[in-house]
Design an enzyme around this catalytic site. Sequence first.
Site, short mmCIF file in Angstrom:
data_model
loop_
_atom_site.label_atom_id
_atom_site.label_comp_id
_atom_site.label_asym_id
_atom_site.label_seq_id
_atom_site.Cartn_x
_atom_site.Cartn_y
_atom_site.Cartn_z
N GLU A 1 0.80 -1.23 0.00
CA GLU A 1 0.00 0.00 0.00
C GLU A 1 0.83 1.28 0.00
O GLU A 1 0.81 2.05 0.97
CB GLU A 1 -0.96 0.02 1.20
CG GLU A 1 -1.94 -1.14 1.22
CD GLU A 1 -2.99 -1.00 2.32
OE1 GLU A 1 -2.90 -0.07 3.13
OE2 GLU A 1 -3.91 -1.83 2.35
N GLU B 1 -5.08 -8.78 1.34
CA GLU B 1 -5.66 -8.45 2.65
C GLU B 1 -7.15 -8.20 2.48
O GLU B 1 -7.57 -7.50 1.55
CB GLU B 1 -5.08 -7.15 3.25
CG GLU B 1 -3.69 -7.25 3.79
CD GLU B 1 -3.21 -5.93 4.39
OE1 GLU B 1 -4.04 -5.12 4.84
OE2 GLU B 1 -1.99 -5.73 4.41
C1 GBH Z 1 -4.27 -2.10 5.79
O1 GBH Z 1 -4.40 -0.76 5.50
C2 GBH Z 1 -2.87 -2.34 6.24
O2 GBH Z 1 -2.10 -2.91 5.21
C3 GBH Z 1 -2.76 -3.13 7.51
O3 GBH Z 1 -1.47 -3.01 8.02
C4 GBH Z 1 -3.81 -2.63 8.49
O4 GBH Z 1 -3.66 -3.21 9.76
C5 GBH Z 1 -5.16 -2.96 7.91
O5 GBH Z 1 -5.31 -2.42 6.64
C6 GBH Z 1 -6.33 -2.48 8.77
O6 GBH Z 1 -6.34 -1.10 8.87
O7 GBH Z 1 -9.69 6.91 5.05
O8 GBH Z 1 -8.84 8.37 3.40
O9 GBH Z 1 -7.42 6.76 4.46
C7 GBH Z 1 -5.67 -0.36 5.03
C8 GBH Z 1 -5.75 1.13 5.08
C9 GBH Z 1 -8.02 1.81 5.08
C10 GBH Z 1 -6.38 2.90 3.72
C11 GBH Z 1 -9.11 2.54 4.35
C12 GBH Z 1 -7.46 3.58 2.99
C13 GBH Z 1 -9.63 4.54 3.19
C14 GBH Z 1 -9.17 5.88 2.69
N1 GBH Z 1 -6.83 1.65 4.28
N2 GBH Z 1 -8.59 3.78 3.88
S1 GBH Z 1 -8.76 7.05 3.96
#
Ligand code: GBH
Length: 491
Positions: free
Chosen positions: A172, A384
Amino acid sequence: APTSSTRLADRFPPGFVWGAATAAYQIEGAAAEDGRAPSIWDTFSRVPGRVHAGDTGDVATDHYHRYREDVALMAELGLGAYRFSIAWARVRPTGSGPANAAGLDFYDRLVDELLAHGVDPYATLYHWDLPQALQDAGGWGARDTSARFADYARLVAARLGDRVRDWTTLNEPWCSAFLGHGSGVHAPGATDQELSLRANHHLLLAHGLGVAALRAELPAGHRIGITLNPAAVRPLSDRPADLDAVRRVDGLANRIHLGPLLRGEYPADVLRDTASVTDWAFVRDGDLAEIARPIDVLGVNYYTPLLVGGAEDDGTGTARAAGLRDDGHGASGYSPWPACADVRFAQVPGERTAMGWGVDPSGLYDVLSRLRAEAPGLPLMVTENGAAYEDRMDPTGAIEDVERTAYIAAHVAAVGRAVDDGVDVRGYFVWSLLDNFEWAYGYTKRFGIVHVDFATGRRTPKRSARWYAAVIAGNRVPEAEPASDGLGSID
Ligand code: GBH
């Protein structure tokens, strides 16, 4: 169109990979052991107010010491594969200096333990934990960090490449770039939109240079990819302003990575939309060809869709103003989205997880279908997917996490529909094997299919783990709930 009930009766293709995922900083602990140096998350988690309750990854699930027990648990569940990440600061503590033999030895032991239990290792080289020494030299804002990443990739591949067939460069990069340097809710905590776009480019360049390094080191037939968090971006309404917000956010969430990776170009509209933020002078001749080196698989992390709207109030009352998203990502007051101050972000209506994220499996189906269209012939892997819920241990010590089980079942079914429709999805990894350090939320959000008592380290498989074991055993979503016996608590 096939429905989820069609899939319930069908099996997944032979060889479909069923796995679980973790990341180094979230589970390992042993932060100062065997020569490991600090990463940006060790630093960030010590800055007051950045991580819930001042939690750190110092101990986490203590996987560094309990990895044998954890691999035994994976074998009990019947996992075919385990996706883990390698801590750069463990194997090359200052990022660019000498290797640390003790750090490499840990991953060597882990890989051997996995193979001895019939679990295929899937190694991710970077899951957000940059060595602090490299941050001190400019971090992802510095072009040299990309070259250091390639050196590190080569070092790890030279040690593990005889046994690890599946490699991921970055997890990511959107999060590293925009949560780390835009909203500042992730390490290193910068709030600078120009820097976030620069960091994103250097992360992509690191990926490209890393692919070249891995190709040079790994035997033929080994698989190299990158894991993205492609967003299913949806409009609040069909008003033109909302549709244009979708185009802009899709550009910054998805096409800013897919363009360079798949076609060797940044989308023209993304360059135009962000012209007030950066002149993009950090993109040098040859970078895009480097970034577009062929890969063997594209990893997809999916949790929730992104609902967006343009400036004017459309009367739905669901969105907040000013580009700030109330999804619990931390109220830093800064948006991760460059040049999007007028865009409103919202959750899809309906059920929410403990993260506040809306539940919508069709977003996963949409993302997989879209990638098939954009990257024909490139195998996909769901690296994931999972959910945080507030688990309750009942008096017998069991955790009946029915919401998590239902979430995973619905998303696995969505993957099944995509496979039925001809999308080349090779596997599914649940996030996460273990409850762990959930970044800015510390230990308050539990994503594990296995419960961890953070006071004692005790692991207890939840109902979702037993259900997932039945999925794996049958290569299909079971029609009946599995019996609740069979997997006890493991000390
Ligand atoms: C993953 O990130 C990670 O790879 C992992 O380490 C983590 O523990 C897991 O998910 C759970 O969080 O709200 O504008 O940021 C996911 C992260 C979550 C990023 C949803 C994007 C939506 C856009 N993502 N998010 S924003």
